[in-house]
Motif scaffolding. Structure first.
Motif, PDB file in Angstrom:
ATOM      1  N   PHE A   1      -8.557  -2.624   9.895  1.00 47.77           N
ATOM      2  CA  PHE A   1      -9.858  -2.645  10.360  1.00 47.77           C
ATOM      3  C   PHE A   1     -10.099  -4.382  10.066  1.00 47.77           C
ATOM      4  O   PHE A   1      -9.505  -4.906   9.402  1.00 47.77           O
ATOM      5  N   PRO A   2     -11.374  -4.536  10.682  1.00 46.70           N
ATOM      6  CA  PRO A   2     -11.510  -6.116  10.619  1.00 46.70           C
ATOM      7  C   PRO A   2     -11.760  -6.226   9.015  1.00 46.70           C
ATOM      8  O   PRO A   2     -12.422  -5.744   7.942  1.00 46.70           O
ATOM      9  N   GLY A   3     -10.990  -7.339   8.661  1.00 49.13           N
ATOM     10  CA  GLY A   3     -10.699  -7.847   7.343  1.00 49.13           C
ATOM     11  C   GLY A   3      -9.937  -6.958   6.435  1.00 49.13           C
ATOM     12  O   GLY A   3      -9.690  -7.395   5.206  1.00 49.13           O
ATOM     13  N   VAL A   4      -9.556  -5.966   6.758  1.00 50.95           N
ATOM     14  CA  VAL A   4      -8.814  -4.804   5.896  1.00 50.95           C
ATOM     15  C   VAL A   4      -7.692  -4.328   6.600  1.00 50.95           C
ATOM     16  O   VAL A   4      -7.748  -4.023   7.697  1.00 50.95           O
ATOM     17  N   VAL A   5      -6.658  -4.397   6.039  1.00 49.94           N
ATOM     18  CA  VAL A   5      -5.199  -3.574   6.381  1.00 49.94           C
ATOM     19  C   VAL A   5      -5.119  -2.277   5.655  1.00 49.94           C
ATOM     20  O   VAL A   5      -4.778  -2.390   4.378  1.00 49.94           O
ATOM     21  N   ALA A   6      -5.617  -1.080   6.034  1.00 47.60           N
ATOM     22  CA  ALA A   6      -5.831   0.084   5.270  1.00 47.60           C
ATOM     23  C   ALA A   6      -4.354   0.750   5.109  1.00 47.60           C
ATOM     24  O   ALA A   6      -4.355   1.196   3.942  1.00 47.60           O
ATOM     25  N   ASN A   7      -3.667   0.754   6.241  1.00 43.78           N
ATOM     26  CA  ASN A   7      -2.164   1.306   6.071  1.00 43.78           C
ATOM     27  C   ASN A   7      -1.248   0.382   6.414  1.00 43.78           C
ATOM     28  O   ASN A   7      -1.694  -0.582   7.645  1.00 43.78           O
ATOM     29  N   GLU A   8      -0.244   0.078   5.771  1.00 41.79           N
ATOM     30  CA  GLU A   8       0.741  -0.879   6.391  1.00 41.79           C
ATOM     31  C   GLU A   8       2.252  -0.437   6.166  1.00 41.79           C
ATOM     32  O   GLU A   8       2.772   0.009   5.140  1.00 41.79           O
ATOM     33  N   ASP A   9       2.848   0.006   7.143  1.00 36.51           N
ATOM     34  CA  ASP A   9       4.286   0.392   7.402  1.00 36.51           C
ATOM     35  C   ASP A   9       4.425   1.858   6.464  1.00 36.51           C
ATOM     36  O   ASP A   9       5.450   1.719   5.760  1.00 36.51           O
ATOM     37  N   VAL A  10       3.634   2.579   6.409  1.00 36.19           N
ATOM     38  CA  VAL A  10       3.790   3.865   5.544  1.00 36.19           C
ATOM     39  C   VAL A  10       4.545   4.750   6.425  1.00 36.19           C
ATOM     40  O   VAL A  10       4.238   5.064   7.302  1.00 36.19           O
TER      41      VAL A  10
END
Length: 505
Positions: A11-20
């Motif tokens: 999301f803008p300014g946020v990585v909510a999930n990364e390589d899960v």
């Protein structure tokens, strides 16, 4: 059954999930743990088709699937019970179920649906009236309606987001029996909870998220509450508290012979008497729907009092209004932070001055002082550890725990001498809950009179000086913190015993 691989969502300014990576096998309860903002909700919303991943893939029953909407998820065999209810307030439970099935809202179609709801309710021990309107229902009743709505369909995979938040200990036990029946039939369950004792009891596997990434995978056999908490927040968490003994001062908030009617014109509060003194926390315990909401709303002036008196700082107020009780020094943290505690389309700064925006220094010569508001908001964001990109971020974009911190910061930072706090940690993670508990004890040490309404027995037992148990609108018993036990409270919450008449706590 389910395989999510390399899921990434930005999301803008946020990585909510990364390589899960996340896998659920048939007949398994796989628990998803993590702080608010860790990425749990985003991951299950991707699974349910509410969000689309930027990267990664989903396989269900061995076949790749593209879940681009909840209706596709349902057809695939995935059901979900949301933490924030997905119900239409103006419809009945049966109509909400019919709406989800795509059935016309007519009495002809509702007959079989009503019967099936009653069957499901009885089968799973969840008392739900199919003809009750959602707007008339307490939070716990709405939660049970969501559970019935999800179990109405023959899903292969069921996601449960905080399903025990409003259940008594015996009801939790019954629910876990039900969940085990579902897994015995080969269904997979994704269980999201912040109650680590429950996680240890019900889980087959546990995946922990922190800052959008998987921070650990484990099983109850090789875990402890302490190790799970460490994986969640990256530091040790204090589970037991040594509350300093202090002599309370005079009564600041008194409720005398209070009778209040509910939304269906039933008597929801029966001749309740409570007093809260300066420098103490009085906890109200009970299953949701037993008069706690009506009691709180009557005290703060949101619901008409049929008879009885509320006294604030020694002054009787027979028909209080919200403005009046606040001016007399009573601050209020409502149980539904999204609906009554904050305005989602307002910024963090605007919500932090929501109740004081018309007072100096936030207004000068009839105009808002944006510099004063910004300065005050930044200070509260720092003081209360609110995780937000900025004070101009829309509040609805924050996690549930951080929205609650916004409400807590606003209400606790004022000059109120009394606090009515309802369900302060419902649906939020262990780290945020620990912080809110610290703030409540700080307010107690400063001499504030605190009425705490909570369905979390561990919470009220850990924080309260005295406990008052309610059942069907009446007081069933009163216990001190030192004498209260889970078993005692569970029995009183279930209505075992005789309700008292007009004794004072």
């Amino acid at each position: 059954m389910l395989e999510m691989r390399g899921i990434t969502k930005r999301f803008p300014g946020v990585v909510a999930n990364e390589d899960v990576d996340f896998t659920v096998r048939p007949g398994q309860v796989h628990t998803l743990l993590g702080e608010n903002g860790a990425g749990k909700s985003t991951l299950v919303k991707i699974l349910y088709g509410l969000y689309q991943p930027d990267e990664g893939s989903i396989t269900f029953d061995g076949a790749p699937v593209a879940i681009d909407s909840p209706s596709v998820a349902i057809r695939t065999g995935i059901g979900m019970i949301h933490q924030h209810f997905m119900l239409v307030d103006t419809l009945t439970v049966a109509e909400n179920v019919a709406l989800g099935l795509g059935k016309p809202l007519s009495l002809t179609h509702l007959g079989p649906i009503r019967r099936r709801i009653l069957e499901v309710s009885e089968e799973f021990g969840l008392a739900v009236d199919p003809d009750a309107y959602i707007w008339q229902m307490a939070v716990g009743e709405r939660q049970r309606a969501e559970i019935v709505k999800a179990l109405y369909r023959n899903v292969k995979l069921l996601v449960l987001d905080e399903p025990t938040a409003v259940l008594t200990p015996p009801e939790v036990t019954d629910l876990f029996v039900t969940l085990r029946r579902l897994t015995a039939d080969g269904r997979g369950l994704v269980f999201i909870s912040h109650k680590l004792n429950e996680v240890m009891e019900i889980s087959d596997e546990i995946t922990v998220l922190r800052d959008g990434r998987v921070s650990g995978r484990t099983t109850p056999a090789v875990s402890s509450r302490e190790s799970l908490a460490m994986m969640m927040v990256g530091r040790p968490v204090e589970f037991t508290r040594n509350i300093a003994e202090q002599t309370p001062g005079p009564a600041k908030l008194e409720v005398q012979n209070l009778r209040v009617r509910g939304d269906r014109d039933e008597l929801a509060v029966h001749d309740v008497n409570i007093d809260v003194r300066a420098g103490e926390i009085v906890g109200i315990v009970g299953v949701s729907g037993n008069g706690q909401r009506e009691l709180a709303e009557a005290i703060v002036g949101l619901r008409e009092i049929e008879s009885g008196v509320v006294s604030i700082d020694g002054q009787p107020v027979k028909s209080p209004t919200p403005k009046q009780v606040r001016s007399m020094g009573l601050a209020y943290v409502p149980e539904e932070r999204m609906k009554y505690g904050s305005i989602g389309e307002f910024t963090v700064a605007e919500n932090l001055v929501l109740v004081d925006h018309d007072r100096p220094p936030y207004v000068r010569r009839g105009l808002l002082s944006l510099k004063s508001i910004e300065r005050h908001s930044r200070q509260l964001v720092d003081d209360y550890s609110i995780r937000t990109p900025s004070t101009t971020t829309l509040t609805r974009k924050l996690s549930g725990g951080n929205i609650q911190k916004v409400v807590i910061a606003r209400e606790f930072s004022g000059d109120a001498e009394m606090l009515l706090v309802a369900q302060p940690t419902r649906g939020i993670d262990i780290g945020a809950a620990e912080y809110i508990h610290e703030q409540l004890l700080t307010q107690r040490a400063q001499g504030k009179a605190i009425l705490l309404i909570s369905e979390d027995l561990d919470e009220v037992m850990a924080l309260s000086d005295r406990l008052v148990v309610m059942y069907e609108g009446a007081v069933m018993g009163r216990l001190s913190r030192h004498e209260a036990t889970i078993d005692q409270l569970g029995l009183l919450m279930s209505g075992v015993g005789e309700p008292e008449g007009a004794a004072v706590a």
